[in-house]
Scaffold this active site. Structure first.
Site: not given
Ligand code: HSE
Length: 346
Positions: A214, A229
Site C-alpha cells: 500500500e 478485509k
Molecule cells: N497491499 C495489498 C496487499 C494490496 O499487499 O495485499 C491489495 O489490497
C-alpha cells in the site's frame, strides 16, 4: 439496451477496467444483450469528462497513457469537462457509479459520501475501495436496499478472485462457521522471502519495489489491510455486524530470521492469518502471525498469492487461492459486479 457507467477515479484499476471493456466489449454485449458504456470519468488529478452518449474507450486509454491526464481527450459535440465527483454522480445519466478513488481507510471518505449520494440518486455502486465496506457496511447496504439499487464490492477482498461471490452464491445454504485467510500479499511475500534467507527489511524493500505494498506499507505490515478485509468477510459472509476496531490485530514487523528458523524446525511456517469464527453467540475475529503446520492448506500459499479457507457445515472445508491485487485482476472485479448487476443477480 445500454448500461451507462461513471468512473470516480481513473488510476490503475480504472484504466485496467477500461482496457478490459475495450478488448471484451463485443463479447460482453453478446452475453448480456446490453452494451456497457462509460459516460463519465471524474479524477481529482487527471481531470473529468462527461458525454451522455458515452466516451471513446480507445481514445481514453491513449490519452491517459500518453499524457497522464484526460485534458487532451478530443473535444466532441456534447462533451462536458470539469465536473467533480459529486456533480458526476448527481448530474450524469449513469446507471452505475464505479467508486475507485484513493482508499482512505481511516475515514472512508470521500467514498462513503459518494456511495450515499449515488444510492439516494437511485444509482448502483461498484467498488474495490475497502474503506466504505469495512467502516460502514450495514448503513450503506441498508441505504442501497431502501433505494432499490445494488452495491457490488467483490474487488475489496482478493481483487478478482471470487472470495465474496463464491461463498454467497455457490455455498449458500451452508452454515459457514469459520473463515481463515491470507488476505495480504505484501506480508505473505515478505514471509516467503524471509524463508529464502532475506532479512525482514530486504524483503519489504523488494515488495515495495514490485508495487505490492500500500502507499503506506504500515497498513500491510501491521495487519490493518487484513483487518479491513476480514471485517468485510465477517459482515458479508458470516452476517456478523462487526466494525474494524472490533478485530484484534497484530502485524509481522517483530518476526526475525530466528522465528522463521524455529518454525521450520517444528514443521511449521509463519503466515499472517486473518480469521473469523462463530460458535453460537461466541464470535472471534482477529489478525496476527501464526506458525501453522506445513500440511495446512494455507501453508503452501507462497509469495504474493492470497487464499481463504471456508469451513462449511455441509460442503466441508473449501480453500480458494488466487491473486489479491493487480490491474487486470481488480479491473475484472469491477466488470463481474457490473455483469451481475445487469443480469439482476447481485
Ligand atoms: N497491499 C495489498 C496487499 C494490496 O499487499 O495485499 C491489495 O489490497
Amino acid at each position: 439496451m445500454t448500461h451507462k457507467v461513471a468512473l470516480l477515479g481513473f488510476g490503475v484499476v480504472g484504466q485496467g477496467f477500461v482496457e478490459i471493456l475495450e478488448e471484451r466489449g463485443d463479447f460482453i454485449s453478446d452475453l448480456l444483450n446490453e452494451e456497457i458504456k462509460i459516460v463519465a470519468i471524474s479524477d481529482i488529478k487527471k481531470g473529468s469528462l462527461y458525454h451522455p452518449e458515452g466516451l471513446n474507450l480507445s481514445k481514453l486509454i491513449e490519452t491517459v497513457s500518453q499524457t497522464g491526464s484526460l485534458d487532451a481527450y478530443p473535444d466532441t459535440s456534447g462533451l462536458i469537462r470539469g465536473w467533480d465527483s459529486f456533480q458526476t454522480i448527481q448530474e450524469s445519466n449513469a446507471d452505475t457509479v464505479v467508486e475507485i478513488t484513493f482508499t482512505d481507510v481511516k475515514t472512508g471518505q470521500p467514498a462513503i459520501d459518494h456511495c450515499k449520494l449515488a444510492f439516494k440518486n437511485k444509482k448502483n455502486v461498484v467498488m474495490s475501495n475497502k474503506g466504505p465496506v469495512s467502516l460502514a457496511y450495514q448503513e450503506l447496504a441498508e441505504l442501497a436496499k431502501t433505494n432499490g439499487v445494488r452495491w457490488g464490492v467483490e474487488g475489496t477482498v482478493m481483487s478478482g478472485t471470487p472470495s465474496l461471490r463464491m461463498p454467497i452464491v455457490s455455498l449458500v445454504g451452508n452454515n459457514i462457521t469459520e473463515i481463515r485467510g491470507i488476505l495480504n500479499g505484501t506480508t505473505n511475500y515478505i514471509l516467503t522471502k524471509m524463508e529464502e534467507g532475506l532479512s525482514y527489511t530486504e524483503a519489504l524493500v523488494e515488495a515495495q519495489s514490485l508495487g505490492y505494498a500500500e502507499a503506506d506499507p504500515i497498513s500491510d505490515i501491521e495487519g490493518y489491510d487484513a483487518q479491513y478485509k476480514i471485517t468485510i468477510l465477517a459482515n458479508l459472509i458470516m452476517n456478523i455486524p462487526i466494525k474494524r476496531e472490533g478485530v484484534e490485530r497484530k502485524g509481522i514487523s517483530h518476526l526475525t530470521q530466528q522465528d522463521i528458523q524455529w518454525a521450520k524446525s517444528e514443521g511449521k511456517r509463519w503466515k499472517l492469518i486473518a480469521e473469523c469464527s462463530k460458535n453460537g453467540d461466541e464470535v472471534v475475529t482477529k489478525v496476527g502471525p501464526r506458525a501453522i503446520p506445513i500440511n495446512d492448506p494455507l501453508a503452501g500459499v507462497m509469495g504474493v498469492q492470497n487464499a481463504i479457507t471456508y469451513n462449511c457445515d455441509l460442503a466441508g472445508q473449501i480453500t480458494l487461492i488466487g491473486p489479491g491485487a493487480g490491474k487486470n485482476e481488480t479491473g475484472f472485479s469491477i466488470l463481474i459486479d457490473l455483469i451481475n448487476i445487469i443480469r439482476g443477480q447481485l
